[in-house]
Design a protein around this motif. Structure first.
Motif, PDB file in Angstrom:
ATOM      1  N   ILE A 288       0.849  -1.182  -0.051  1.00 52.70           N
ATOM      2  CA  ILE A 288       0.102   0.112   0.130  1.00 52.70           C
ATOM      3  C   ILE A 288       0.897   1.215   0.018  1.00 52.70           C
ATOM      4  N   ALA A 289       1.912   1.203   0.897  1.00 51.30           N
ATOM      5  CA  ALA A 289       2.825   2.407   0.955  1.00 51.30           C
ATOM      6  C   ALA A 289       3.451   2.512  -0.584  1.00 51.30           C
ATOM      7  N   ARG A 290       3.859   1.511  -1.243  1.00 54.00           N
ATOM      8  CA  ARG A 290       4.615   1.562  -2.406  1.00 54.00           C
ATOM      9  C   ARG A 290       3.524   2.323  -3.519  1.00 54.00           C
ATOM     10  N   GLU A 291       2.387   1.554  -3.530  1.00 50.85           N
ATOM     11  CA  GLU A 291       1.099   2.394  -4.300  1.00 50.85           C
ATOM     12  C   GLU A 291       0.763   3.650  -4.156  1.00 50.85           C
ATOM     13  N   HIS A 292       0.983   4.180  -2.987  1.00 50.84           N
ATOM     14  CA  HIS A 292       0.548   5.372  -2.487  1.00 50.84           C
ATOM     15  C   HIS A 292       1.571   6.432  -2.235  1.00 50.84           C
ATOM     16  N   ALA A 293       2.996   5.997  -2.372  1.00 51.23           N
ATOM     17  CA  ALA A 293       4.076   6.633  -2.187  1.00 51.23           C
ATOM     18  C   ALA A 293       3.922   7.575  -0.923  1.00 51.23           C
ATOM     19  N   SER A 294       3.790   6.583   0.122  1.00 47.41           N
ATOM     20  CA  SER A 294       3.505   6.891   1.444  1.00 47.41           C
ATOM     21  C   SER A 294       5.010   6.269   2.355  1.00 47.41           C
ATOM     22  N   ARG A 295       5.106   6.992   3.431  1.00 53.01           N
ATOM     23  CA  ARG A 295       6.235   6.256   4.182  1.00 53.01           C
ATOM     24  C   ARG A 295       5.629   5.717   5.610  1.00 53.01           C
ATOM     25  N   LEU A 296       6.370   4.720   6.067  1.00 53.05           N
ATOM     26  CA  LEU A 296       6.177   3.649   7.138  1.00 53.05           C
ATOM     27  C   LEU A 296       6.639   3.983   8.192  1.00 53.05           C
ATOM     28  N   ILE A 297       5.984   4.015   9.538  1.00 55.45           N
ATOM     29  CA  ILE A 297       6.777   4.255  10.654  1.00 55.45           C
ATOM     30  C   ILE A 297       6.239   2.941  11.622  1.00 55.45           C
ATOM     31  N   PRO A 298       7.178   1.871  11.567  1.00 56.27           N
ATOM     32  CA  PRO A 298       6.943   0.819  12.510  1.00 56.27           C
ATOM     33  C   PRO A 298       6.744   1.405  14.178  1.00 56.27           C
ATOM     34  N   TYR A 299       5.700   0.938  14.730  1.00 55.44           N
ATOM     35  CA  TYR A 299       5.360   1.380  15.973  1.00 55.44           C
ATOM     36  C   TYR A 299       5.033   0.137  16.899  1.00 55.44           C
ATOM     37  N   GLY A 300       5.954  -0.306  17.604  1.00 58.61           N
ATOM     38  CA  GLY A 300       5.684  -1.315  18.835  1.00 58.61           C
ATOM     39  C   GLY A 300       4.802  -0.957  19.926  1.00 58.61           C
ATOM     40  N   GLY A 301       5.614  -0.527  21.127  1.00 61.79           N
ATOM     41  CA  GLY A 301       4.798  -0.162  22.175  1.00 61.79           C
ATOM     42  C   GLY A 301       4.630   1.396  22.325  1.00 61.79           C
ATOM     43  N   GLY A 302       5.591   2.170  21.330  1.00 55.69           N
ATOM     44  CA  GLY A 302       5.558   3.526  21.379  1.00 55.69           C
ATOM     45  C   GLY A 302       6.166   4.203  22.388  1.00 55.69           C
TER      46      GLY A 302
ATOM     47  N   LEU B 188       1.983   9.736   5.601  1.00 59.42           N
ATOM     48  CA  LEU B 188       2.614   8.788   6.703  1.00 59.42           C
ATOM     49  C   LEU B 188       1.683   7.716   7.001  1.00 59.42           C
ATOM     50  N   ILE B 189       2.012   6.535   7.084  1.00 63.29           N
ATOM     51  CA  ILE B 189       1.323   5.601   7.621  1.00 63.29           C
ATOM     52  C   ILE B 189       2.148   4.828   8.896  1.00 63.29           C
ATOM     53  N   THR B 190       1.358   5.147  10.333  1.00 61.72           N
ATOM     54  CA  THR B 190       2.065   4.306  11.346  1.00 61.72           C
ATOM     55  C   THR B 190       1.566   2.970  11.452  1.00 61.72           C
ATOM     56  N   VAL B 191       2.527   2.021  11.414  1.00 58.19           N
ATOM     57  CA  VAL B 191       1.985   0.730  11.518  1.00 58.19           C
ATOM     58  C   VAL B 191       2.152  -0.079  13.087  1.00 58.19           C
ATOM     59  N   ASP B 192       1.069   0.082  13.698  1.00 57.98           N
ATOM     60  CA  ASP B 192       0.903  -0.567  15.058  1.00 57.98           C
ATOM     61  C   ASP B 192       0.757  -1.875  14.982  1.00 57.98           C
ATOM     62  N   LEU B 193       1.947  -2.457  15.561  1.00 58.92           N
ATOM     63  CA  LEU B 193       2.438  -3.766  15.263  1.00 58.92           C
ATOM     64  C   LEU B 193       1.767  -4.876  16.441  1.00 58.92           C
ATOM     65  N   ALA B 194       0.965  -4.014  17.167  1.00 59.40           N
ATOM     66  CA  ALA B 194       0.356  -4.713  18.574  1.00 59.40           C
ATOM     67  C   ALA B 194      -0.335  -6.213  18.182  1.00 59.40           C
ATOM     68  N   GLY B 195      -0.909  -6.472  16.941  1.00 58.33           N
ATOM     69  CA  GLY B 195      -1.715  -7.454  16.510  1.00 58.33           C
ATOM     70  C   GLY B 195      -0.667  -8.654  16.324  1.00 58.33           C
ATOM     71  N   LEU B 196       0.522  -8.472  16.091  1.00 57.78           N
ATOM     72  CA  LEU B 196       1.544  -9.555  15.986  1.00 57.78           C
ATOM     73  C   LEU B 196       1.979 -10.039  17.327  1.00 57.78           C
ATOM     74  N   ASN B 197       0.936 -10.644  18.052  1.00 59.29           N
ATOM     75  CA  ASN B 197       1.275 -10.768  19.471  1.00 59.29           C
ATOM     76  C   ASN B 197       0.951 -12.358  19.856  1.00 59.29           C
TER      77      ASN B 197
END
Ligand SMILES: Cc1cc2nc3c(=O)[nH]c(=O)nc-3n(C[C@H](O)[C@H](O)[C@H](O)COP(=O)(O)OP(=O)(O)OC[C@H]3O[C@@H](n4cnc5c(N)ncnc54)[C@H](O)[C@@H]3O)c2cc1C
Length: 535
Positions: free
Chosen positions: A108-122, A138-147
């Protein structure tokens, strides 16, 4: 519910007690409680998303969620959130639950020329997850679902877990199998396993258990250029270890999705002791001797006289403090005594032998054992981050920084670092209260963990300027003295300008080309670790 503009749970009402307030008023002057923006006020300022594809089921463009994931826990983050002057919020928050979802977010980021911010616990305290003004969405990627805990190989002590799991969620699952992680950062309640690895952290018991580099056995990195699996070899001579690239990569190379951790059997015995040493010099020598003797301890933490006195003031138990002071005076200990915490953990007989060895070394250094203080510290060890909210409410800013150097340089670095911080607010006619401890010690040297408190200004921009002056003074000193710009908080954006001095031109070029290999289009975490998209 998690507090949106500070540490921990909203319902927590930690406050600075009367003895702490008196101490602050005496050392810094009275604080003026700031007027914070409300969540509703900040949400009302959120601009429309720039993402055309904002309705993808993996993405949320909900303004409140975008505010809640806009920042981490650095001091500038705190000022921005409390004042409502956020500068930028992510255009969307992605919440993947599988590795395939992560790949889709990259697409999605590639298609929409966006940047990604990996977010663990912040919980980054160096700007590692902060949204900054950017021409690209900017897309913040909340990784809490990988748990999930997907595999535990009890025989090998290896646990494969989702990178978004927190310590408190993981620990009971391992404990049920008689295992423990052994990595306990003070941000334990909120930080994630992926964040531990990505920011190259250190837990309180790193002396016994090792830093995250010793505990990280391998796993998967989902990078824009593809996926990289790293097998959990106990050791290998097959060229440079790629796991070392991933440790400390701070989201610049891709997303850690599966993490394989080396676990340890739950300890039969775990004990903390507090000792009073007669002065900073004697304390340092005792700690150096213990760590160089490889005495089998899990923790050594030595406070300077200023930190010792500050801890006692903030403990807010005046009668107990008086009792302790009398106890030490009767034993003819000087008033500038320093507090040393000593931990042992593991098989009962080995732990007892280690504690006995430590006691014999400490008595030789004229140490006096202090009853009960260490168990209280250990029981409340994850509470001190809450004090930051309370200090803010009382009108004081607090921040910490950490570095490491060899034993020969510890005394000079400490003196220069504390002096640079203490004088940095002179242009405002203010001062900082500075205190330090040695928390992670090694045979060749030690980390220095420095806390500084100062008064907030009525204008948030001036508060930020005061913090910038403090941070610059300390970082310049660390860099000039040849110490590392960070021992365990990571580089983020706050330390990025100092990385080149530490790595050198060839080292920086190597890092830049590694980032380009994993992330050729520059999608990942712009400005973090290396100063711009590709450094
Ligand atoms: C009160 C307090 C106490 C702290 N005490 C300690 C301490 O004792 N020891 C210590 O080491 N640190 C400490 N820290 C710093 C911080 O908690 C650590 O750096 C922690 O490891 C970050 O984990 P996180 O999940 O919150 O990561 P985040 O803050 O979400 O992210 C940190 C960095 O890693 C990247 N990242 C996160 N997850 C992933 C992933 N899965 N894949 C790729 N990149 C990722 C982010 O983009 C960012 O650059 C403390 C912080 C606070 C606020």
């Amino acid at each position: 519910m998690r507090r949106w503009n500070g540490w921990g749970d909203e319902a927590d009402d930690t406050h600075v007690g009367s003895s702490g307030r008196r101490y602050l008023s005496k050392t810094l002057g009275p604080g003026t409680p700031p007027r914070d923006a409300t969540l509703a006020q900040v949400v009302a300022t959120v601009p429309p998303t720039r993402l055309a594809d904002g309705d993808d089921p993996l993405l949320s463009t909900d303004p409140e969620l975008r505010v809640r994931r806009a920042r981490g826990q650095s001091f500038p983050d705190l000022v921005a959130l409390r004042s409502g002057r956020l500068e930028a919020v992510p255009d969307a928050v992605a919440r993947p639950a599988t590795n395939a979802d992560v790949r889709r977010v990259i697409d999605i980021a590639r298609e929409h020329a966006s940047r990604l911010i990996p977010y663990g616990g912040g919980t980054s305290v160096v700007g590692g997850v902060s949204a900054r003004p950017s021409q690209d969405p900017l897309i913040t990627v909340d990784l809490a679902g990988l748990n999930t805990v997907s595999r535990v190989d009890e025989r090998s002590g290896l646990a494969t877990v989702g990178a978004g799991i927190t310590g408190p969620d993981l620990a009971p699952e391992l404990a049920a199998r008689g295992l423990t992680i052994g990595h306990e950062p003070q941000s334990w309640e909120l930080a994630t396993v992926g964040g531990w690895v990505a920011a190259r952290g250190s837990g309180l018991k790193s002396l016994g258990m090792g830093r995250i580099e010793q505990l990280y056995a391998g796993g998967t990195l989902e990078a824009p250029a593809g996926a990289m699996d790293m097998a959990p070899y106990p050791a290998s001579a097959a060229g440079p270890d790629l796991r070392q690239l991933v440790l400390g990569s701070e989201g610049r190379l891709g997303f850690l999705t599966d993490v394989i951790l080396r676990t340890t059997p739950l300890p039969e015995a775990e004990r903390m002791e507090a000792w009073a040493l007669p002065g900073w010099g004697e304390g340092q020598e005792a700690v150096r001797e213990l760590v160089q003797a490889r005495a089998g301890l899990s923790l050594l933490r030595l406070s300077t006289p200023a930190e010792t006195q500050t801890l006692l003031a903030f403990a807010d138990r005046p009668s107990q403090t008086r009792l302790l002071t009398t106890y030490l005076r009767v034993r003819r200990r000087p008033s500038d005594w320093v507090l040393l915490l000593v931990g042992v953990s593991g098989r009962r007989r080995i732990a007892s032998a280690a504690a006995a060895e430590a006691a014999s070394v400490l008595r030789r250094h004229h140490g006096t054992k202090i009853p009960s203080l260490a168990s209280t510290w250990y029981r409340t060890r994850f509470r001190s981050p809450y004090l930051r909210n309370a200090l803010w409410a009382a009108g004081y800013g607090s921040d910490t920084l950490e570095t490491a150097t060899d034993w020969s340089h510890v005394p000079l670095l400490l003196a220069r670092l504390e002096a640079s911080l203490a004088g940095a607010l002179a242009p405002w006619g203010e001062r900082a209260h500075v205190f330090t401890h040695l928390s992670h010690v090694y045979p060749s040297g030690s980390s220095l963990y420095v806390t500084y408190l100062f008064r907030l200004a009525t204008d948030p921009d001036e508060t930020l300027a005061r913090w910038q002056a403090l941070k610059r003074a300390a970082s310049d000193t660390i860099s000039t003295e040849g110490a590392t710009i960070t021992h365990h908080h990571g580089v983020g954006t706050d330390h990025a300008p100092y990385l080149a001095a530490e790595k050198g031109p060839l080292g920086m070029a190597a890092l830049q080309s590694i980032v380009r290999t994993f992330d050729p289009e520059g999608l990942m975490n712009p400005g973090v670790l290396l100063s711009n998209r590709h450094g």
